[in-house]
Design an enzyme around this catalytic site. Structure first.
Site, PDB file in Angstrom:
ATOM      1  N   THR A  47      42.739  42.099  31.341  1.00 46.22           N
ATOM      2  CA  THR A  47      42.599  42.241  29.899  1.00 46.22           C
ATOM      3  C   THR A  47      41.180  42.649  29.532  1.00 46.22           C
ATOM      4  O   THR A  47      40.956  43.364  28.559  1.00 46.22           O
ATOM      5  CB  THR A  47      42.951  40.915  29.204  1.00 46.22           C
ATOM      6  OG1 THR A  47      44.287  40.559  29.556  1.00 46.22           O
ATOM      7  CG2 THR A  47      42.833  41.021  27.700  1.00 46.22           C
ATOM      8  N   TYR A 134      43.354  36.087  42.692  1.00 43.06           N
ATOM      9  CA  TYR A 134      44.062  36.762  41.600  1.00 43.06           C
ATOM     10  C   TYR A 134      45.127  37.655  42.224  1.00 43.06           C
ATOM     11  O   TYR A 134      44.830  38.720  42.759  1.00 43.06           O
ATOM     12  CB  TYR A 134      43.057  37.561  40.773  1.00 43.06           C
ATOM     13  CG  TYR A 134      43.600  38.299  39.574  1.00 43.06           C
ATOM     14  CD1 TYR A 134      44.911  38.172  39.143  1.00 43.06           C
ATOM     15  CD2 TYR A 134      42.754  39.134  38.846  1.00 43.06           C
ATOM     16  CE1 TYR A 134      45.378  38.841  38.039  1.00 43.06           C
ATOM     17  CE2 TYR A 134      43.203  39.821  37.734  1.00 43.06           C
ATOM     18  CZ  TYR A 134      44.518  39.670  37.334  1.00 43.06           C
ATOM     19  OH  TYR A 134      44.972  40.357  36.235  1.00 43.06           O
ATOM     20  N   LYS A 162      45.998  32.507  40.912  1.00 43.24           N
ATOM     21  CA  LYS A 162      46.611  33.009  39.676  1.00 43.24           C
ATOM     22  C   LYS A 162      47.756  33.919  40.091  1.00 43.24           C
ATOM     23  O   LYS A 162      47.535  35.012  40.617  1.00 43.24           O
ATOM     24  CB  LYS A 162      45.573  33.773  38.863  1.00 43.24           C
ATOM     25  CG  LYS A 162      46.051  34.448  37.587  1.00 43.24           C
ATOM     26  CD  LYS A 162      44.872  35.192  36.963  1.00 43.24           C
ATOM     27  CE  LYS A 162      45.194  35.806  35.620  1.00 43.24           C
ATOM     28  NZ  LYS A 162      46.057  36.998  35.736  1.00 43.24           N
TER      29      LYS A 162
END
Length: 290
Positions: A47, A134, A162
């Protein structure tokens, strides 16, 4: 509450057309996240368009976010194509006061499992900060298996993962990674499914929407983690229209436009990324939560 738990809210990184971080706008976003009750700031994630930002500007972003986040930790993304670059980014983040690191195995040529393992070991060894794996196969084209995560969990500073929402059974996915790495904090991204992930026992919601709507997202995370399904369902319903658009179009372009709609920044996406068209913008306006 541990570092990688609860709501980790991911803001955009406001940039000038020349790729410089608009630190005042970023600080405003971070302050809103803190005031809204989030447990951490997830800086320079997807993001936050981290792969479009130079090393120097990423360091400026970390410094601005750490200064703005008075009482909650900043988890800084350090993903890069080359291992030496990622190590340097990790050291920069540590020097600027980040509390933890987040890294995806960015690549052009798809990486092999052993390459990813060695990459993570090198970066995790570059600082004393805890590191969150991630897993973002949609962009990296690499899928973490429970077996690889088990190997990485033995690295002392690797503390969390994540995960993306699985295509099939979420509870089974969580159970598989929990069995492989029982000491790791396990969280999920994919906002529309994270209520169910937290209700199922996940530790953290890594949230795009939390970067703009932290108050409602924080309340949702707390309700789900407490096992209050009725309250979690009620709060999740406020996001239903936004989740529909996220699933159809992805969150990146939409959340940048939402930040502009809310008057939090005038920054546009870094080129070559383009914004959304007028019709989609009107749909987005109609579904934005309070």
């Amino acid at each position: 509450m541990s570092l990688f738990s609860g709501l980790s809210a991911f803001p955009i990184t406001p940039l000038t057309p020349e790729g410089q971080v608009i630190t005042d706008d970023l600080a405003r976003l971070v302050s809103r996240i803190e005031a809204g009750g989030a447990d951490s700031v997830g800086l320079l994630g997807s993001t936050g368009t981290y792969m479009f930002i130079s090393r120097a500007e990423r360091r400026r972003a970390v410094a601005a976010a750490v200064e703005a986040a008075i009482s909650i930790p900043v988890i800084a993304g350090v993903g890069a194509m080359r291992t030496d670059e990622a190590v340097a980014l990790a050291k920069d983040a540590a020097a600027e006061g980040a509390a933890a690191l987040l890294m995806a195995p960015v690549s052009y040529t798809p990486l092999l499992e052993e390459e990813v393992y060695r990459h993570f070991v090198a970066v995790a060894s570059g600082t004393d900060l805890p590191l969150c794996i991630y897993s973002n196969p949609g962009t990296t084209k690499f899928t973490f298996t429970p077996a690889l995560v088990s190997r990485l969990a033995a690295v002392p500073t690797i503390a969390a993962i994540k995960l993306p929402l699985p295509a099939t059974d979420l509870s089974a996915d969580l159970a598989a990674f929990r069995a492989a790495a029982p000491d790791l904090s396990i969280g999920y991204s994919g906002d529309w499914g994270c209520k169910d992930a937290l209700l199922a026992g996940a530790d953290c919601w890594f949230s795009v929407a939390g970067g703009l709507f932290p108050k409602t997202a924080s309340a949702l995370a707390r309700a789900a983690m407490a096992g209050d399904r009725a309250e979690a369902d009620r709060l999740d319903a406020a996001f239903a229209g936004l989740w529909e658009l996220f699933r159809a179009y992805g969150g990146l372009r939409l959340v940048h436009e939402a930040a502009r709609i809310k008057g939090l920044t005038t920054a546009s996406l870094p080129l070559p990324l383009l914004g959304i068209d007028d019709a989609l913008r009107e749909r987005l306006i109609s579904v934005l939560p309070e």
